[in-house]
Design a protein around this motif. Structure first.
Motif, short mmCIF file in Angstrom:
data_model
loop_
_atom_site.label_atom_id
_atom_site.label_comp_id
_atom_site.label_asym_id
_atom_site.label_seq_id
_atom_site.Cartn_x
_atom_site.Cartn_y
_atom_site.Cartn_z
N LEU A 110 -47.84 -39.17 -0.26
CA LEU A 110 -48.00 -40.37 0.55
C LEU A 110 -48.22 -40.01 2.02
O LEU A 110 -49.08 -40.59 2.69
CB LEU A 110 -46.78 -41.27 0.42
N ALA A 111 -47.45 -39.06 2.53
CA ALA A 111 -47.57 -38.67 3.93
C ALA A 111 -48.92 -38.04 4.23
O ALA A 111 -49.47 -38.19 5.33
CB ALA A 111 -46.45 -37.70 4.30
N PHE A 112 -49.49 -37.35 3.25
CA PHE A 112 -50.78 -36.67 3.45
C PHE A 112 -51.94 -37.67 3.47
O PHE A 112 -52.81 -37.60 4.34
CB PHE A 112 -51.00 -35.64 2.35
N PHE A 113 -51.94 -38.61 2.54
CA PHE A 113 -53.11 -39.47 2.37
C PHE A 113 -53.01 -40.83 3.03
O PHE A 113 -54.02 -41.41 3.41
CB PHE A 113 -53.38 -39.70 0.87
N MET A 114 -51.81 -41.38 3.16
CA MET A 114 -51.69 -42.79 3.54
C MET A 114 -51.02 -42.97 4.89
O MET A 114 -50.09 -42.24 5.25
CB MET A 114 -50.87 -43.55 2.48
N VAL A 172 -59.90 -42.81 5.42
CA VAL A 172 -58.62 -42.18 5.13
C VAL A 172 -58.40 -41.03 6.11
O VAL A 172 -59.26 -40.14 6.25
CB VAL A 172 -58.58 -41.65 3.68
N VAL A 173 -57.27 -41.08 6.79
CA VAL A 173 -56.89 -40.01 7.72
C VAL A 173 -55.78 -39.19 7.07
O VAL A 173 -54.68 -39.71 6.83
CB VAL A 173 -56.42 -40.58 9.08
N VAL A 174 -56.08 -37.94 6.77
CA VAL A 174 -55.08 -37.07 6.14
C VAL A 174 -54.26 -36.37 7.21
O VAL A 174 -54.74 -36.11 8.32
CB VAL A 174 -55.76 -36.04 5.21
N ASP A 175 -53.02 -36.05 6.87
CA ASP A 175 -52.09 -35.44 7.82
C ASP A 175 -51.43 -34.24 7.15
O ASP A 175 -50.35 -34.35 6.57
CB ASP A 175 -51.04 -36.46 8.24
N PRO A 176 -52.08 -33.06 7.22
CA PRO A 176 -51.49 -31.87 6.59
C PRO A 176 -50.13 -31.51 7.16
O PRO A 176 -49.25 -31.03 6.43
CB PRO A 176 -52.52 -30.77 6.87
N CYS A 177 -49.94 -31.72 8.46
CA CYS A 177 -48.66 -31.36 9.10
C CYS A 177 -47.52 -32.15 8.47
O CYS A 177 -46.45 -31.59 8.19
CB CYS A 177 -48.74 -31.63 10.59
N ALA A 178 -47.73 -33.43 8.22
CA ALA A 178 -46.69 -34.26 7.62
C ALA A 178 -46.33 -33.77 6.23
O ALA A 178 -45.14 -33.67 5.87
CB ALA A 178 -47.15 -35.71 7.57
N LEU A 225 -52.59 -30.13 17.98
CA LEU A 225 -52.19 -29.19 16.94
C LEU A 225 -53.35 -28.31 16.50
O LEU A 225 -54.53 -28.70 16.65
CB LEU A 225 -51.65 -29.96 15.73
N PRO A 226 -53.06 -27.13 15.97
CA PRO A 226 -54.14 -26.30 15.40
C PRO A 226 -54.91 -27.09 14.34
O PRO A 226 -54.36 -27.95 13.65
CB PRO A 226 -53.38 -25.12 14.77
N SER A 227 -56.17 -26.79 14.19
CA SER A 227 -57.05 -27.60 13.35
C SER A 227 -56.61 -27.66 11.90
O SER A 227 -56.80 -28.68 11.22
CB SER A 227 -58.48 -27.04 13.42
N PHE A 228 -55.98 -26.59 11.38
CA PHE A 228 -55.64 -26.59 9.96
C PHE A 228 -54.45 -27.49 9.64
O PHE A 228 -54.19 -27.78 8.47
CB PHE A 228 -55.37 -25.16 9.47
N VAL A 229 -53.70 -27.91 10.64
CA VAL A 229 -52.60 -28.85 10.41
C VAL A 229 -52.80 -30.18 11.12
O VAL A 229 -51.98 -31.09 10.96
CB VAL A 229 -51.24 -28.24 10.84
N ALA A 230 -53.88 -30.31 11.91
CA ALA A 230 -54.12 -31.55 12.64
C ALA A 230 -54.65 -32.62 11.70
O ALA A 230 -55.14 -32.35 10.60
CB ALA A 230 -55.12 -31.30 13.77
#
Length: 636
Positions: A388-392, A172-178, A158-163
């Protein structure tokens, strides 16, 4: 339990008032109550919409993985039978949902049914557990979409801004796409129920088309190559019947989601007809697709050679169809998107139902006049799920999703038994009608001064209404002496039925606990199982011999679906759900217990005091319509 104790009929101190608040029950929402209450949701859904919601919420990406795992570890080529048995078990709960949703077509699903049939305390716990289920379920699904989307972008992802990114210094692995996907679905749900359901229908259709591709293309390859997966020396049941049944318990969770249909009951044009059809057809379609996919996949590749992570893609690749992996990935993404919509759709409606009843802040009960959906509740749900989807990484919490669903399934089955045998014979009326209630009470006492007294207000020992054989034209109170094998008076029949239901539920849980607790000594397990079996069997026999309550014919909205084989079908459903609940594991129950404990505190410090029933006056159902008519005449 409210069906055992007529708590509204007693006075008492503060401690008794606390207990009484747990078992007070509300009435089925009537047209009169709705007219006097909040803005209503849009009546826009028909059977195709309900099928789209049910299938979309049920068929997730798990089926693209589940077939490999269950076939390798449990069922082997008998995977199809595992899906069939699990589908039949899910259908037992679906029958119960179909009757209650058509009788009580209001938002809230299992929370609403439990509040009407069991009591406020149990209903609160069910609603609180469902809030957890839909929030974590939506977050987990959103986190699963981004890895599948990354496959379309090749090695770069995915593009870096949503990966996905790991925050430096933190694990902590964040998930902007989610998070973005959750907000997109939230915005879609805010547009209106018809618009969001149309979009879900498109996504669900794409997913079903991919599954049909797997079935058709797989059949072609199977007939071409000779179905090598079925020509094994181990036979059709390599793990035995026990393995097949263990596989059924695993794939049962693939059917969770059809209950989302019941949460939209208030938005269905013809709920008595369309809700049972929508629930039944959605479950039938899901079961048929699961079985056909499993028949094909276990025939293409021997069960022991299946890839546990990508069983369908690897099965086609082994026959030279590597390009099919792209089509299957599209199906997985579509399945996840439809499941995300199915997870976020019910929660605002449960929040709305709980807020209408005063158990949550009134902001959640507000319905937008333009879109006719609970926009504020939808936005709040979206923010929580997106956070929750972004942080956890909520995959470890996925087991908690099943707790809410299985608790709801259990309470719905119990509610059917209560509705049939001991439906509420009193209804709560607002204290503003006290003057009219007293006038009806005076008239009733004048007509039959020797009768017993029933209705009381909160905290009062003074009778408000007698229990006369008043000639009020209301079918709920047309009681008859029992005509079954046991000739019991109506009062005794209700007592016997209430205790029998309680003993049946206790017996089901004892049997399930004994069957699951392998670490116990054999003698103790067998004794526990024997006691549970006796309680369950005795309850089943008694409920079969005595008559069902005459009031069941007019309870709620008549003319809808009637659950067959009562009391056997609901009792078997309770037994299955109790077994699955107990087998979720200690870790899952420990985490859920923390959430439920928080819910108990919220209820006692907020919900119990602000409940719409806190000042309600309970009167015999036969007099409710007379009181309302008198109020209307006075206003006229």
């Amino acid at each position: 339990m409210g069906f055992l104790v007529d708590t509204q009929k007693e006075g008492g101190g503060h401690s008794w008032g606390c207990v009484r608040s747990l078992v007070r029950r509300k009435q089925v929402d009537s047209a009169r109550a709705k007219a006097e209450g909040h803005h209503q949701l849009a009546k826009a859904l028909t059977v195709p919409h309900l099928i789209a919601i049910g299938v979309g919420a049920t068929i997730g990406a798990g089926v693209y993985i589940l077939v490999g795992t269950v076939a390798r570890e449990h069922s082997g080529p008998a995977l199809t039978f595992s899906f069939l048995i699990a589908g039949i078990a899910a259908a037992l709960s679906a029958f119960c949902y179909a009757e209650l949703s058509s009788r009580c077509p209001s938002a809230g699903s299992a929370y609403h049914y439990s509040y009407i049939c069991v009591g406020e305390g149990v209903a609160w716990l069910i609603g609180w557990a469902l809030i957890l289920e839909y929030t974590i379920g939506g977050s987990a699904v959103a986190r699963g979409i981004s890895p599948n989307l990354a496959l379309f972008f090749g090695e770069n992802g995915l593009p870096s801004f949503v990966a996905r990114h790991q925050i430096p210094g933190l694990d902590v692995v964040v998930d902007p796409c989610a998070a973005i996907l959750v907000f997109v679905v939230t915005g879609l749900l805010c547009l209106g129920i018809k618009e969001s359901t149309f979009a879900q229908g498109i996504v669900t259709t794409a997913n079903v088309c991919v599954m049909l591709f797997v079935i058709v293309a797989g059949c072609y390859l199977g007939f071409k190559t000779g179905w090598v997966g079925y020509e094994l020396p181990t036979g059709y049941f390599p793990f035995g019947v026990d393995g097949m049944l263990a596989g059924s318990a695993t794939v049962f969770f693939a059917y969770i989601g059809f209950d989302s249909v019941a949460s939209t009951a208030e938005e269905v044009k013809n709920p008595q007809r369309d809700l049972p059809l929508g629930i039944g057809l959605a479950l039938f379609l899901c079961c048929s697709l699961y079985m056909m996919v499993s028949v094909v996949i276990v025939g293409l590749v021997p069960y022991y050679a299946m890839d546990p992570d990508t069983p369908i893609s690897s099965a086609f690749s082994s026959h030279g169809m590597q390009w099919a992996a792209f089509v299957i990935t599209v199906g997985a993404v579509m399945a996840l998107c439809s499941t995300l919509m199915g997870s976020l759709l019910p929660q605002p409606r449960i929040l709305m139902a709980m807020a209408r009843d005063g158990l949550l802040p009134p902001i959640f009960s507000e319905v937008n006049k333009s879109t006719q959906v609970p926009v504020k509740g939808t936005v709040a749900t979206g923010i929580c799920a997106a956070t929750l989807a972004f942080f956890m990484d909520v995959s470890q919490l996925a087991g908690m999703v099943s707790v809410g669903t299985l608790m709801a399934f259990t309470m719905v089955a119990i509610s059917v038994l209560i509705l049939r045998y001991v439906p509420p014979d009193e209804v709560p009326l607002p204290s503003s009608l006290q003057e009219k209630i007293d006038s009806v009470s005076f008239k009733s006492n004048g007509e039959n001064s020797s009768s017993d007294n029933l209705g009381t207000s909160r905290g009062s020992k003074q009778p408000l209404l007698s229990k006369p054989d008043a000639s009020v034209d209301y079918p709920v109170m047309e009681k008859k002496e029992s005509q079954g094998c046991w000739a019991l008076s109506e009062e005794n029949r209700r007592k016997v039925a209430g205790w029998s239901i309680m003993f049946t539920v206790i017996g089901a849980f004892l049997i399930s606990y004994a069957a699951s607790s392998l670490h116990f000594a054999g003698l103790f397990r067998y004794s526990l199982c024997g006691v549970g079996g006796l309680l369950l069997l005795a309850g089943l026999i008694v409920l079969t011999l005595i008559d069902q309550d005459d009031a069941r014919h007019s309870f709620g909205h008549s003319g809808g679906f009637i659950c067959p084989f009562v009391p056997l079908l609901p009792i078997v459903s309770i037994l299955i759900n109790a077994y699955l609940l107990i087998n979720l594991g200690g870790g899952t129950w420990a985490r859920v217990s923390v959430w439920l404990l928080i819910g108990v505190l919220v209820y006692f410090f907020y919900g119990r005091r602000r409940s719409s029933l806190s000042d309600a006056v309970y009167v015999p159902a036969a007099h409710a319509e007379e009181i309302y008519r008198g109020t209307g005449d006075a206003l006229a």
